[in-house]
Structure formats: structure tokens, C-alpha cells
Scaffold this active site. Structure first.
Site, PDB file in Angstrom:
ATOM      1  N   LYS A 162       0.854  -1.202   0.000  1.00 37.62           N
ATOM      2  CA  LYS A 162       0.000   0.000   0.000  1.00 37.62           C
ATOM      3  C   LYS A 162       0.885   1.246   0.000  1.00 37.62           C
ATOM      4  O   LYS A 162       1.703   1.421   0.898  1.00 37.62           O
ATOM      5  CB  LYS A 162      -0.910  -0.024   1.235  1.00 37.62           C
ATOM      6  CG  LYS A 162      -1.659   1.296   1.509  1.00 37.62           C
ATOM      7  CD  LYS A 162      -2.591   1.195   2.716  1.00 37.62           C
ATOM      8  CE  LYS A 162      -3.175   2.551   3.111  1.00 37.62           C
ATOM      9  NZ  LYS A 162      -4.059   2.480   4.287  1.00 37.62           N
ATOM     10  N   ASP A 187       1.724   6.071   5.721  1.00 38.92           N
ATOM     11  CA  ASP A 187       0.776   5.170   5.071  1.00 38.92           C
ATOM     12  C   ASP A 187       1.320   4.584   3.764  1.00 38.92           C
ATOM     13  O   ASP A 187       0.630   3.833   3.085  1.00 38.92           O
ATOM     14  CB  ASP A 187      -0.548   5.916   4.829  1.00 38.92           C
ATOM     15  CG  ASP A 187      -1.751   5.028   5.058  1.00 38.92           C
ATOM     16  OD1 ASP A 187      -1.587   3.958   5.677  1.00 38.92           O
ATOM     17  OD2 ASP A 187      -2.849   5.389   4.593  1.00 38.92           O
ATOM     18  N   ARG A 211      -7.671  -0.291   1.051  1.00 38.17           N
ATOM     19  CA  ARG A 211      -8.280  -1.484   0.442  1.00 38.17           C
ATOM     20  C   ARG A 211      -8.720  -1.209  -0.990  1.00 38.17           C
ATOM     21  O   ARG A 211      -8.740  -2.107  -1.824  1.00 38.17           O
ATOM     22  CB  ARG A 211      -9.439  -1.978   1.329  1.00 38.17           C
ATOM     23  CG  ARG A 211     -10.551  -0.988   1.489  1.00 38.17           C
ATOM     24  CD  ARG A 211     -11.487  -1.352   2.646  1.00 38.17           C
ATOM     25  NE  ARG A 211     -10.866  -1.078   3.956  1.00 38.17           N
ATOM     26  CZ  ARG A 211     -11.410  -1.414   5.117  1.00 38.17           C
ATOM     27  NH1 ARG A 211     -12.566  -2.049   5.140  1.00 38.17           N
ATOM     28  NH2 ARG A 211     -10.795  -1.115   6.251  1.00 38.17           N
ATOM     29  N   GLU A 254      -9.226   3.901   2.282  1.00 40.30           N
ATOM     30  CA  GLU A 254      -8.711   4.045   0.913  1.00 40.30           C
ATOM     31  C   GLU A 254      -7.705   2.961   0.547  1.00 40.30           C
ATOM     32  O   GLU A 254      -7.544   2.636  -0.630  1.00 40.30           O
ATOM     33  CB  GLU A 254      -8.073   5.432   0.743  1.00 40.30           C
ATOM     34  CG  GLU A 254      -6.627   5.576   1.245  1.00 40.30           C
ATOM     35  CD  GLU A 254      -6.466   5.327   2.741  1.00 40.30           C
ATOM     36  OE1 GLU A 254      -7.452   5.503   3.472  1.00 40.30           O
ATOM     37  OE2 GLU A 254      -5.360   4.953   3.170  1.00 40.30           O
ATOM     38  N   ASP A 287      -2.337  10.072   4.072  1.00 42.58           N
ATOM     39  CA  ASP A 287      -3.733   9.686   4.285  1.00 42.58           C
ATOM     40  C   ASP A 287      -4.408  10.710   5.207  1.00 42.58           C
ATOM     41  O   ASP A 287      -4.349  10.596   6.427  1.00 42.58           O
ATOM     42  CB  ASP A 287      -3.801   8.279   4.898  1.00 42.58           C
ATOM     43  CG  ASP A 287      -5.237   7.801   5.064  1.00 42.58           C
ATOM     44  OD1 ASP A 287      -6.156   8.493   4.563  1.00 42.58           O
ATOM     45  OD2 ASP A 287      -5.428   6.732   5.690  1.00 42.58           O
ATOM     46  N   ASP A 338     -11.888   7.155   4.156  1.00 36.79           N
ATOM     47  CA  ASP A 338     -10.669   6.859   4.915  1.00 36.79           C
ATOM     48  C   ASP A 338     -10.265   5.385   4.793  1.00 36.79           C
ATOM     49  O   ASP A 338      -9.184   4.989   5.198  1.00 36.79           O
ATOM     50  CB  ASP A 338     -10.873   7.238   6.389  1.00 36.79           C
ATOM     51  CG  ASP A 338      -9.562   7.395   7.133  1.00 36.79           C
ATOM     52  OD1 ASP A 338      -8.504   7.374   6.472  1.00 36.79           O
ATOM     53  OD2 ASP A 338      -9.602   7.534   8.369  1.00 36.79           O
ATOM     54  N   LYS A 355      -9.633  12.753   8.879  1.00 35.16           N
ATOM     55  CA  LYS A 355      -9.119  12.283  10.170  1.00 35.16           C
ATOM     56  C   LYS A 355      -9.036  13.450  11.155  1.00 35.16           C
ATOM     57  O   LYS A 355      -8.907  14.599  10.731  1.00 35.16           O
ATOM     58  CB  LYS A 355      -7.715  11.699   9.989  1.00 35.16           C
ATOM     59  CG  LYS A 355      -7.671  10.360   9.293  1.00 35.16           C
ATOM     60  CD  LYS A 355      -6.249   9.824   9.243  1.00 35.16           C
ATOM     61  CE  LYS A 355      -6.184   8.488   8.514  1.00 35.16           C
ATOM     62  NZ  LYS A 355      -6.859   7.391   9.221  1.00 35.16           N
TER      63      LYS A 355
HETATM   64  N1  BES Z   1      -4.066   4.303   7.110  1.00 37.05           N
HETATM   65  C1  BES Z   1      -5.203   4.037   7.905  1.00 37.05           C
HETATM   66  C2  BES Z   1      -4.949   2.978   8.984  1.00 37.05           C
HETATM   67  C3  BES Z   1      -3.968   3.350  10.045  1.00 37.05           C
HETATM   68  C4  BES Z   1      -4.398   3.972  11.202  1.00 37.05           C
HETATM   69  C5  BES Z   1      -2.642   3.034   9.930  1.00 37.05           C
HETATM   70  C6  BES Z   1      -3.499   4.296  12.191  1.00 37.05           C
HETATM   71  C7  BES Z   1      -1.746   3.344  10.924  1.00 37.05           C
HETATM   72  C8  BES Z   1      -2.175   3.976  12.064  1.00 37.05           C
HETATM   73  C9  BES Z   1      -6.358   3.543   7.028  1.00 37.05           C
HETATM   74  O1  BES Z   1      -6.401   4.043   5.744  1.00 37.05           O
HETATM   75  C10 BES Z   1      -7.627   3.945   7.700  1.00 37.05           C
HETATM   76  O2  BES Z   1      -7.819   5.107   7.885  1.00 37.05           O
HETATM   77  N2  BES Z   1      -8.441   2.969   8.056  1.00 37.05           N
HETATM   78  C11 BES Z   1      -9.674   3.213   8.718  1.00 37.05           C
HETATM   79  C12 BES Z   1     -10.695   2.248   8.152  1.00 37.05           C
HETATM   80  C13 BES Z   1     -12.109   2.522   8.579  1.00 37.05           C
HETATM   81  C14 BES Z   1     -12.587   3.828   7.982  1.00 37.05           C
HETATM   82  C15 BES Z   1     -12.987   1.385   8.149  1.00 37.05           C
HETATM   83  C16 BES Z   1      -9.468   2.973  10.206  1.00 37.05           C
HETATM   84  O3  BES Z   1      -8.691   2.113  10.579  1.00 37.05           O
HETATM   85  O4  BES Z   1     -10.064   3.703  10.986  1.00 37.05           O
HETATM   86 ZN    ZN Z   2      -4.561   4.622   4.968  1.00 34.90          ZN
HETATM   87 ZN    ZN Z   3      -7.417   5.919   5.651  1.00 33.89          ZN
END
Ligand code: BES
Ligand code: ZN
Ligand code: ZN
Length: 492
Positions: free
Chosen positions: A258, A281, A344, A342, A263, A340, A270
């Protein structure tokens, strides 16, 4: 730092590193007593040093030894000793050496006999711990004098001819540090084009590198990647790196990372607190890039494909919106429910493409995919999701051997219902606050057809908040040592 061996530990140097198990003096500590007027035993008597894990004690030799100073390092209980103990001790020693302005260091930390490891493994571990532990990210400091402190020479006292072992360990450790550098470079510099250029640099090691831009991605039906990228002024890229050739004896192993260079969350933005860390990210992409670097420098006799989709996730008037329906690379329709989520999206196109194009024997993706994985496992284990029990076991073993540990979470079909969409083939996220890491993996499984596939969620392990052991605050570089070890198992 130049690393080499020498047969005699009593050579001239700034610092001699001596390890000891808890309450177990050894030949080295006895030598200190003979040469230094019982200076070691006195330190023990004064309870200044017992050999407890992590204990450090500096002794001045006052010219009685060819070394200016001696650093005693506690290795903890003999029975608890593992290679990881040695890795951490080597890191602690090099940090003290650097801080005390030592230039030439001799280490004798690799005490044999309790860890069932070979001398080669112990030397490898010292190289790893020393290089990982001496890492500093100073690219953007112009006035910090501390950065000039650097150990020039690390000498491992051994009778063994260890040049090859050291060289190999250096290549792998340097690639892990390359991951850290990439992860730590801020997003105003490390944008998708920058990341693609970083991959193109691998051509000098004989790697075949192909970079696809926005127009090509449209033709290639990378609609999910394009959707995430459409909110940013920076264009997306899809990068493929290839080492070796496929043949009857060399099946293809593919790795996908990825590569979100920043992000922000997109329209589902966020919170401000901690958003700056989201330059990390791109850690999955950085890992597959540096893995390719190590594989090519080691000239591994395998056919390896490393690929990464890269873009920036930003909110804007052109950004994708919650509720949008996007036709994925394999033609499945996605009801995209949170901008968020993104990672996947961009991975779905890449996984589908890499499987179709290269028909690999195994495909592994690495992604800082979910905060939920951190909730489940914290910061000391990468989540692994796969339906292939053998692959899971192999990666768990490689993780234990390298201390880049992975822990399996389920990928049972029962979770599939969470991703049922009201209007499309699949929803991009679940509906509740449960099993978020599994749902991320489950979503990805929609874009994998028949290949044996594992998803590694490195959200908790790719970044260190406190710089413990051989980490510094920032990117950790985990994944390279793990996957090289796993690939070595494929060379037998
Ligand atoms: N890049 C983030 C996940 C992440 C969070 C990595 C903290 C490292 C530290 C990812 O893109 C994300 O924001 N995921 C969301 C998914 C949700 C919206 C289903 C999450 O984990 O909150
Ligand atoms: Zn992310
Ligand atoms: Zn994200």
C-alpha cells in the site's frame, strides 16, 4: 559504519563491548579483572552491574587495556536468552558508543552456548542490531551537531571468516533502513511520483521497473486507485518491479504494498491529532520496494514481482465521496462507504492486476490498513490473514526467527456478510465497530481469485511512537527481514 572481524579482542579501540548474563561472569569479565585491578568485580560488589537485561555500565581502562573504555552490557537470564536479546544488546551498545563519541568499537557480545544458534547467526544478529540501532533520520537537519557523532568502525571479535555473512546481513539491514527513510520522508516531498522514482533507481541493480501513470491506469481499469487519487493534485502511479525470470523451477512470488503517500482520510477526514504521522501510510510500498532492493543485491535465484499502487488521499472538490459506486479492476462493483478506507481500494486493483498478469504461486500484500489491527494486536505483532494454513505457518515461523512477529487472525467466510452492500456487489467497510481488521482483509479477498494469498496488516508495526530497542521514532522497516527469511525457505 564499516563492519569487519578481528581475531584479537585486545586490539586498540575507543570502546570494548563486553556482555554478561545475570550473575554469570565469563571469560571476558574475568579478563577485565586481571587487566584492570578487579575493576569488574568491584562494580559487581557495589551492585552497579549484575547483568540484568538492558543494564549498561561504562568502565574506564586508564590505559591498562588497548581499549580506552569498556562497556558492560547486561544480557539478562541465561535461560531467557534469544537472538533477539543479542539484537537489542547490540543496538543498546552502539547507541552508547555513538553518544560517547567512540569511533572504533570492538564487540564481544556474541557469547555462545545457550541460544542454540550458530556463530554465523550471532554475527548476523550483531550486524542487524548495530545497524538498526544506529539509524538516524537527519536529512532535514542543518544545524544539529549530534548528527556528526557516528561510529566509523565496528569490529566483531571472532576467529571465524565472516565476510560473506557480514555482507549479507548488511544488505538486508540497509534495505530495512531504506524502508525507514522512505517512510520518514514527509508527504510534500514523497509524493507518488517521488515514490515511483525511488523504485526506478533500482534499475541499477538489474531490476526491471515499470511505472504506469494516470492515463495508462484509465486504460488498465484501475478505477479504485483513480477514485482515491481524484481528490489530490498529485497524480497516482502504479509501479511494478521484477527480479529474475519465471521458469519451471522458479515460480513467481509476488508482493504488493500500500503506497498512500499521505492519508488525510479524504472527505471522511481524520482528526488533527496525529494526522502528521500519516506520511507513514506508504510503508507497505516502501517495504516491497526495499525487499526488491535486497533480493536483487543478494541475487536470489527466484522470480520476484514487487508492485505498489501509490496516490494521496485528500479531501477536495474533486474528491471521491462516501456512497460512490466504483467498478473495480476485476469488474466487481464497490459501494465505497468511507473515504478513509482508501488502502483497500487501491490494493483491490493492484491485487487483481498482479494475479492476472503474473499468475504467481504466492501473493503477499503489506499494508498499514486498519487502526482496528492496532486495537487487536498493539504494536508488537503484524496481523496475518490467509486461508492457506501452510503459508500462515511459514510466515509465523519466519516472524519468530527474525523477531518481526506476525499473529494470525481469522478470515472465515462468516465475516463476509458484514460487507454485503444494499446496491452493489460489495461494501468497502462493515457496519459496526467490530472486526475492522478482518473486514479489511475480507474486502481484499474479493479481488483475489485462486492464488495462495496472505494479507499482512502492518498498521501497528510499521511505525514506532517511542523508538524502543533498535527502533527510532518513526518508520521501523519491519517486513524486509521477515520476507527475506521466508523467501530463503523457497530456495532450498
Ligand atoms: N491508514 C489508515 C490505517 C492506520 C491507522 C494506519 C493508524 C496506521 C495507524 C487507514 O487508511 C484507515 O484510515 N483505516 C480506517 C478504516 C475505517 C474507515 C474502516 C481505520 O482504521 O479507521
Ligand atoms: Zn490509509
Ligand atoms: Zn485511511
Amino acid at each position: 559504519m564499516n563492519i569487519r572481524t578481528e581475531k584479537d579482542e585486545k586490539a586498540a579501540c575507543d570502546l570494548l563491548v563486553v556482555g554478561m548474563f545475570e550473575n554469570e561472569p565469563n571469560a571476558h569479565t574475568k579478563m577485565l579483572d586481571t587487566e584492570l585491578n578487579n575493576e569488574f568485580s568491584n562494580a559487581v560488589k557495589r551492585k552497579e552491574f549484575t547483568g540484568e537485561t538492558g543494564q549498561l555500565k561504562m568502565i574506564s581502562t586508564l590505559g591498562k587495556l588497548p581499549s580506552h573504555k569498556v562497556l558492560l552490557v547486561g544480557l539478562g537470564k541465561k535461560d531467557d536468552y534469544k537472538l533477539e536479546t543479542l539484537r537489542r544488546a547490540s543496538s543498546a551498545a552502539i547507541k552508547v558508543a555513538t553518544a560517547s563519541s567512540a569511533k572504533k568499537v570492538i564487540t564481544t557480545l556474541h557469547i555462545p552456548n545457550t541460544d542454540h544458534a550458530t556463530e554465523e547467526q550471532r554475527i548476523t544478529t550483531i550486524v542487524e542490531g548495530s545497524l538498526l540501532g544506529s539509524y538516524q533520520f537527519n536529512q532535514y537537519r542543518t544545524q544539529d551537531k549530534e548528527k556528526e557523532k557516528k561510529v566509523d568502525e565496528l569490529i566483531i571479535a571472532t576467529k571465524l571468516n565472516a565476510e560473506k555473512v557480514i555482507k549479507k546481513a548488511e544488505i538486508i539491514a540497509h534495505s530495512a533502513l531504506h524502508v525507514r527513510d522512505i517512510v520518514n520522508v514527509p508527504a510534500n516531498i514523497a509524493n507518488p511520483a517521488w515514490l515511483a522514482d525511488e523504485a526506478v533507481k533500482l534499475k541499477k541493480h538489474g531490476v526491471k521497473v515499470t511505472v504506469y501513470g494516470k492515463e495508462e491506469l484509465k486504460k488498465m481499469h484501475f478505477n479504485a486507485l483513480l477514485a482515491v487519487a481524484q481528490g489530490s493534485a498529485n497524480e497516482p502511479k502504479f509501479v511494478i518491479m521484477e527480479h529474475g525470470k519465471k521458469s519451471k523451477d522458479t515460480p513467481t512470488y509476488a508482493f504488493v504494498g500500500k503506497g498512500i503517500t499521505f492519508d488525510s482520510g479524504g472527505l471522511d477526514i481524520k482528526p488533527a491529532k496525529g494526522m502528521e504521522d500519516m506520511k507513514m501510510d506508504k510503508a507497505g510500498a516502501a517495504t516491497v520496494l526495499a525487499l526488491m532492493e535486497a533480493v536483487s543485491k543478494l541475487n536470489m535465484p527466484l522470480h520476484i514481482v514487487c508492485a505498489f499502487p501509490t496516490c494521496e488521499n485528500m479531501p477536495s472538490g474533486t474528491a471521491y465521496r462516501p456512497g460512490d459506486v466504483i467498478v473495480g479492476h476485476n469488474k466487481k462493483t464497490i459501494e465505497m462507504m468511507n473515504t478513509d478506507a482508501e488502502g483497500r481500494m487501491v490494493l483491490s486493483d493492484a491485487l487483481s492486476y498482479v494475479e492476472k498478469e503474473f499468475a504467481p504461486k504466492v501473493m503477499i500484500d503489506l499494508a498499514t490498513l486498519t487502526g482496528a489491527c492496532i486495537v487487536a494486536l498493539g504494536y508488537w505483532a503484524t496481523g496475518i490473514f490467509t486461508k492457506d494454513d501452510k503459508l500462515a505457518e511459514e510466515l509465523v515461523v519466519a516472524g519468530n526467527e527474525t523477531s518481526e512477529r506476525v499473529w494470525r487472525l481469522p478470515l472465515w467466510d462468516d465475516y463476509k456478510d458484514n460487507l454485503k452492500s444494499d446496491i452493489a456487489d460489495v461494501r468497502s467497510i462493515g457496519r459496526g465497530y467490530d472486526s475492522g481488521a478482518i473486514e479489511g482483509a475480507m474486502f481484499l479477498s474479493n479481488f483475489v481469485d485462486k492464488v495462495s494469498w496472505a494479507h499482512l496488516d502492518i498498521a501497528g508495526t510499521a511505525w514506532s511512537n517511542d523508538g524502543k530497542h533498535y527502533f527510532t521514532k518513526g518508520g521501523t522497516g519491519v517486513g524486509v527481514r521477515l520476507l527475506i527469511r521466508w523467501l530463503e525457505g523457497k530456495m532450498k
